[in-house]
Motif scaffolding. Structure first.
Motif, mmCIF file in Angstrom:
data_model
loop_
_atom_site.group_PDB
_atom_site.id
_atom_site.type_symbol
_atom_site.label_atom_id
_atom_site.label_comp_id
_atom_site.label_asym_id
_atom_site.label_seq_id
_atom_site.Cartn_x
_atom_site.Cartn_y
_atom_site.Cartn_z
ATOM 1 N N LEU A 37 0.832 -1.209 0.000
ATOM 2 C CA LEU A 37 0.000 0.000 0.000
ATOM 3 C C LEU A 37 0.863 1.254 0.000
ATOM 4 N N TYR A 41 0.728 4.051 -2.932
ATOM 5 C CA TYR A 41 0.380 5.443 -2.650
ATOM 6 C C TYR A 41 1.525 6.381 -3.023
ATOM 7 N N TYR A 42 2.753 5.949 -2.802
ATOM 8 C CA TYR A 42 3.876 6.801 -3.194
ATOM 9 C C TYR A 42 3.905 6.995 -4.706
ATOM 10 N N LYS A 44 1.485 7.039 -6.652
ATOM 11 C CA LYS A 44 0.370 7.889 -7.060
ATOM 12 C C LYS A 44 0.511 9.343 -6.619
ATOM 13 N N ILE A 45 1.294 9.615 -5.561
ATOM 14 C CA ILE A 45 1.367 11.002 -5.078
ATOM 15 C C ILE A 45 2.783 11.538 -4.966
ATOM 16 N N TRP A 271 -2.041 15.506 -3.911
ATOM 17 C CA TRP A 271 -2.188 14.258 -3.175
ATOM 18 C C TRP A 271 -3.622 14.018 -2.739
ATOM 19 N N LEU A 274 -6.128 11.851 -5.065
ATOM 20 C CA LEU A 274 -6.137 10.399 -5.021
ATOM 21 C C LEU A 274 -7.387 9.884 -4.316
ATOM 22 N N PHE A 275 -7.944 10.688 -3.409
ATOM 23 C CA PHE A 275 -9.115 10.282 -2.637
ATOM 24 C C PHE A 275 -10.404 10.912 -3.174
ATOM 25 N N MET A 292 -8.358 4.853 6.398
ATOM 26 C CA MET A 292 -7.004 4.354 6.169
ATOM 27 C C MET A 292 -6.344 3.949 7.478
ATOM 28 N N LEU A 373 -5.942 1.937 -7.431
ATOM 29 C CA LEU A 373 -6.261 3.161 -6.698
ATOM 30 C C LEU A 373 -6.962 4.199 -7.560
#
Length: 434
Positions: A37, A41-42, A44-45, A271, A274-275, A292, A373
């Protein structure tokens, strides 16, 4: 003292190979789940080529027009070229602004091949090459003059150049896209498909398709473009968002068939996008953090309980040793430190294994993991291959994350067994040897 503890820990590892092996493997598997994870996430952001300025970037991903007389009537998409020009291009105190549509599949005619290839094409502007730091292998981006005049020029990736022309240096050549010729002005190092905001195989100035911009313009705001804003610093986000809010307020003061524009706090820092999942709702970031945090707690708590049970059984066998050392004057604090350091050594070895396992999972399952994601696991387009670069995996942030996870897991699993063992009195501990 720490060095002495670590030497003793290595001796304990050699003396109890079965326990140490099970503990290290269990730790590695637990940490690998968390690190998968973290890596995703890294990717993606994080600041990764060509999106190396994500940390100081604002994104306006979607436009929402709501009917004022009945809020159940809504229209959503992205922003029109006209709105981008009047609102975003006019922002003060920013380094660059770009409008870019979603990549679309176009036909690419290749000489000597009957069946055309497909390529992902994005329409954008000259600011795109300032917001995103592409590495040009040959040539240069299309110029302001090309953009203003709507000249049919194209920037293509190195991989696409080799597929179409059989070589990389194709500046000045013409590529036939949807059966129309475009002059290649630049060739860039191919980005990864994981960089979904900037990724394409061909980039064109959107002014070369004036009909596309004019037809996709409802109420002067709804259109095909999302917007990326490069800031001098992330601290400037509030000032720029205020400018956008002011323009939206003036825009809504004008009549638009009883519709008004709702921005839901856009533009967001990169960032946060992403959400972002719903064009018609505000981004509840605190709810995301809570979810999370709960998932992370579950991923760490369950293996920590299992590891804690293993440590408890080992502490029970070591009670005579602990009692003997207490009898010769060892303090509880010194014994506690030794137990924690011994456990931390095993946890860190497991953490390294877990990090390597997470890298392996990301590399071998990259086609669906790196799109997970984005809201789904749809198959990749025919012309695309997902690539993983070194800067996605080997970076200080991931190593720090791994170490922190190791410490947390170590404390969760070792704290209670160590405290219980050290509270036993000397006589009880020594009698366990009988």
């Amino acid at each position: 003292m720490i060095g002495k503890y670590l030497r003793q820990s290595f001796m304990m590892l050699k003396q109890n190979p079965l326990f140490s092996s099970f503990y290290i493997v269990g730790t590695g598997l637990a940490i690998s789940m968390v690190m998968v994870l973290a890596v995703l996430y890294y990717i993606k952001i994080g600041d990764i080529y060509p999106e190396t300025n994500r940390s100081r970037m604002l994104i306006a991903p979607a436009a929402h027009m709501q009917y004022t007389k009945d809020t159940s009537w809504n229209t959503t998409w992205k922003y029109s070229g006209a709105f981008v020009k009047d609102c975003f291009y006019a922002l003060d105190g920013v380094e660059a602004v770009t409008a870019v549509n979603d990549a679309e599949s176009w036909f690419v005619k290749v000489e000597g091949v009957k069946r055309p290839l497909s390529a992902l094409v994005k329409l954008t502007d000259t600011g795109f090459w300032k917001v995103f730091e592409f590495s040009f292998v040959h040539g240069q981006p299309f110029t302001d003059a090309d953009f203003q005049s709507g000249t049919r020029t194209a920037v293509i990736t190195e991989d696409m150049a080799r597929r179409v022309f059989g070589k990389a240096d194709v500046v000045g050549e013409y590529v036939k896209l949807n059966y129309i010729d475009y002059r290649v002005c630049g060739v860039v190092k191919s980005p990864s498909y994981a960089m979904n905001l900037s990724y394409a195989q061909v980039w064109l100035p959107y002014t070369c398709l004036p009909g596309y911009v004019e037809e996709n313009n409802q109420w002067g705001v709804i259109g095909p473009f999302q917007v990326a804003i490069l800031l001098p610093s992330a601290m400037d986000a509030g000032r720029v968002k205020w400018q956008v809010d002011e323009y939206v307020r003036k825009f809504n003061a004008l009549p638009h068939d009883d519709y008004e524009l709702v921005t839901h706090g856009q533009p967001y820092l990169y960032w946060k996008t992403l959400f972002y999942t719903n064009d018609m709702e505000d981004l509840d970031f605190f709810m995301v953090v809570r979810k999370m945090g709960l998932w992370l707690l579950m991923l760490l708590l369950v293996p920590a309980l299992n590891l804690s049970g293993m440590i408890s059984s080992r502490m029970e066998r070591r009670l005579p040793e602990i009692g003997l050392r207490k009898a010769f004057g060892a303090t509880g604090g010194r014994l506690f430190s030794q137990i924690i350091w011994e456990n931390l050594l095993l946890t860190c070895i497991g953490g390294i294994i877990g990090l390597m396992l997470s890298y392996g999972m990301v590399v071998f399952a990259k086609d669906w993991l790196l799109t997970m994601l984005d809201g789904g696991t749809n198959p990749l387009p025919d012309s695309v291959q997902m690539s993983i670069t070194a800067d996605m995996l080997f970076n200080p942030a991931l190593f720090v994350t791994t170490f922190v996870v190791c410490i947390v897991l170590n404390m969760f699993s070792a704290l209670i067994p160590a405290c219980v063992a050290l509270k036993k009195d000397i006589v009880y501990s020594l009698n366990k040897q009988k």
